[in-house]
Design a protein around this motif. Structure first.
Motif: not given
Ligand SMILES: [K+]
Ligand SMILES: [K+]
Lengths: 443, 443
Positions: A186-189, A193, A258-259, A262-263, A265-266, A281
């Motif tokens: 769920y890194i980009g969710d 997050n 990553l997109s 995602e970068q 959010w990560g 994540s």
């Protein structure tokens, strides 16, 4: 301090009750997790004890995969252990005022009472009720929101259970997850997050801070403690997120491929989690050594006093920074937000850091002898255990049967508090007569 | 502190003079070492600058082998740079009192004058003469004794030169050796072990200590500083020797396959050398990780104030230990040897450690980005540079052209002193009006 000396005549001091309580719950948890009904395959006593210690101290370091090794019953036991460990510790300080009356150190009692503005027995009972309502409603609301994400994906049964499990684990800063790769899917969710970080930040910032904020005071009317926690947490988190992004954006095994969403959010999630949440994540075994070093500092700092988080605490760290800055600028007193920080508080902060570092380094030193693992990873594991963080480069299940008890002890010390342990070890002696000033060079 | 503020109106403060002096000598040394007459093969400017910095800051980290890369002329230049760096720093504090008069911080001047018991200009000149006589005679006597060992082995020319070179290098805690494996050939040699350690311990314990001991005072009549240095040095050294023996006795690449005599001499030498001498008679690249961690702590502590050694200093370390112990025992004041240690001294010690750790960790953090080397070895190298120790696991010559200047800067900061650097960076502001005490929780 005289009060503390008098406590020696009494059977158990509050810190001893706290330690004994933790020990009892860990023992009970060990037995429950050892039951055949708890696990899908037999679990050794040591691994059951390790898991119970990790849950009750809300650490999250694991020697077996929570999602596959334990049955629904075992996972429910874990969730309850986490709730007792996290919420129990939070209420302990307030409870001890009620049941022990004058036995608690007068100074701390006054401090807590001033911050919470409760001077009567009835007020304190109401306070604990507020604390419980706050914790349970945060967890239930969060579980409800998460279930919108996970029930469609996993069905009603597991969807609801996993939502509740992760909500309880997050609010108590426990870091246990039912997925082997934690929250990496769920890194980009955005929902996962935001909900998870809101939970662990509000659980970790300290109940007195929450209580003052609920009273909707203006910033200037807040206590110094709350001001330092709010501003300190904000600064440390922003620095951590930005630095994580810079350090890992070119690492193909973490952020690199990553997109951009995602970068970001990560970086946001990995920036916030080291200060004792423990979910992840992204895979810490793939990170740069510089990131690991920086994460070690964040894990040591931890979050707030009287919270579900551990570490030396944000206030302790900031007080030392302020004391050193004041000294370098030639000031004889230390100030923050138009309030003076007393020498006694500075010495207490220094003691917390020195005693904490002593416990961590002594344990790491022993681990370099007992374990045949890369030292940076062992250092990371040691600081993670002391801060009851639960992040790992993946070596926890490779620890030997000597290494596991060392990490268990470190989680226990980290949760009970290094100074509490040190106070109970230190031989109290009456203050000596005053001597004249001696000349000594330093540096 | 008001005096320090006034200094801003003057062109150069004593710390600035010290830093400028070091910089000038390092620049001159770089040019001399770059001359074709100095080296057997062309040396890059960066490597010449690195070697000159290492020599003037009496560190001993090397990117080229001193014995084979430099000619007799180059080695003589190095020896002179070491002598100027070590002895020059030692005399600087006293010199600055003479030449700068009231410009030096009143507090420090009084401290130094009390310890040395010199209040007149004439007394201070005599003092510097004593200092020079002491240093030069220690070096010459030691060179003479060593030549009995090395002239028979290497002939008159090289035998005498190598004896003088190692005596100068040892007294100034520089750690430069003409042998690629430092003193490893002499691991079991009593003369080399005793002479070299006596030199670096007497050079490193601090001149005020030596001066008081030369006055043959009774222990009770010594200043607090000298008592702490003597007892502290003894305790730290004994612990280090015993621990080294225990940690390495089963390591076949270090003590494991040696005779019992060599094992004991090896433990003795490696126990004493990390506190900034920098020679070695065993290979640090072969040691256990636990030994490296322990050695890092010793390198950070260093030796005595006003000496040829660096590090945070033994007194700084012991003051923090005493302050924390006193706090844990519930004492409101800190005592040692029937003398009180003032809060200002504790805050100064805290500042030295925090600022020192900041410089070391920031540098190590940068090195983890610029270098592709094992992190524990980089950490070891960073602490070795900051403590101007010179021990290495062998990675110095593998440092990149970005990594070398970082280590050079760290050696410079370590020698000039972290607090001196921090004071000159810190923006001095007038003390604020006093504010009321604020409530804040820690730990
Ligand atoms: K945790
Ligand atoms: K050295």
């Amino acid at each position: 301090m005289n009060l503390l000396l008098k406590l020696k005549d009494n059977p158990l001091t509050p810190p001893q009750i706290l330690a004994a309580g933790f020990f009892a719950i860990i023992s009970l948890g060990t037995i429950l997790l050892k039951l055949p009904i708890s696990t899908n395959a037999p679990l050794s006593w040591l691994d059951a004890a390790f898991t119970a210690t990790s849950a009750v101290t809300v650490t999250g370091l694991i020697v077996v995969d929570t999602g596959t090794a334990f049955t629904l019953f075992g996972q429910t036991v874990l969730m309850i252990l986490i709730q007792i460990g996290g919420l129990g510790f939070l209420t302990f300080a307030v409870m001890s005022i009620i049941f022990l009356g004058k036995k608690i150190r007068l100074k701390n009692r006054l401090l807590m009472q001033e911050a919470l503005n409760q001077n009567t027995m009835g007020g304190i009972v109401r306070l604990i009720r507020v604390l419980f309502y706050f914790a349970i409603s945060m967890e239930l609301i969060a579980a409800l929101i998460l279930s919108f994400r996970w029930v469609p994906e996993y069905g009603l049964g597991f969807g609801l259970f996993t939502s509740l499990f992760h909500a309880v684990s997050a609010f108590n800063n426990a870091g246990f997850s039912l997925w082997a790769d934690s929250l990496s899917q769920y890194i980009g969710d955005p929902i996962v997050n935001i909900v998870i970080t809101l939970l662990f930040v509000s659980g970790g910032i300290g109940f007195t801070v929450i209580y003052e904020l609920m009273a909707r005071k203006k910033f200037r009317a807040l206590t110094l403690h709350t001001k330092v926690m709010l501003v300190g947490t904000l600064i440390i988190n922003v620095v951590a997120v930005v630095l994580f992004f810079i350090l890992e954006v070119n690492n193909p095994n973490t952020l690199g491929n990553l997109s951009i969403g995602e970068q970001l959010w990560g970086s946001y999630f990995q920036g916030l989690t080291p200060r004792t949440a423990g979910f992840n994540s992204l895979d810490y075994s793939q990170m740069n050594d510089g990131t690991l070093l920086f994460t070690i500092l964040l894990m040591f700092i931890g979050a707030g006093s009287a919270s579900t988080a551990s570490g030396i605490k944000v206030t302790t760290f900031i007080i030392i920074v302020l004391a050193v800055t004041a000294y370098l600028r030639g000031h004889s007193e230390v100030f923050a937000f138009r309030s003076r920080i007393e020498t006694d508080v500075i010495l207490r902060s220094l003691s917390i850091i020195v005693v904490g570092l002593f416990f961590v380094f002594f344990s790491i030193f022993l681990l370099t002898i007992t374990e045949d693992l890369p030292t940076l990873q062992v250092v990371f594991e040691g600081f993670s255990a002391f801060g009851t963080v639960g992040l790992s480069t993946g070596i926890t299940d490779q620890l030997s049967s000597l290494g596991r008890p060392i990490i268990m002890l470190l989680m226990f010390i980290g949760r009970v508090g290094p100074l509490t342990i040190a106070f109970s070890i230190a031989r109290k002696t009456p203050p000596r007569i005053s001597y004249p000033k001696g000349e000594i060079f330093t540096g």
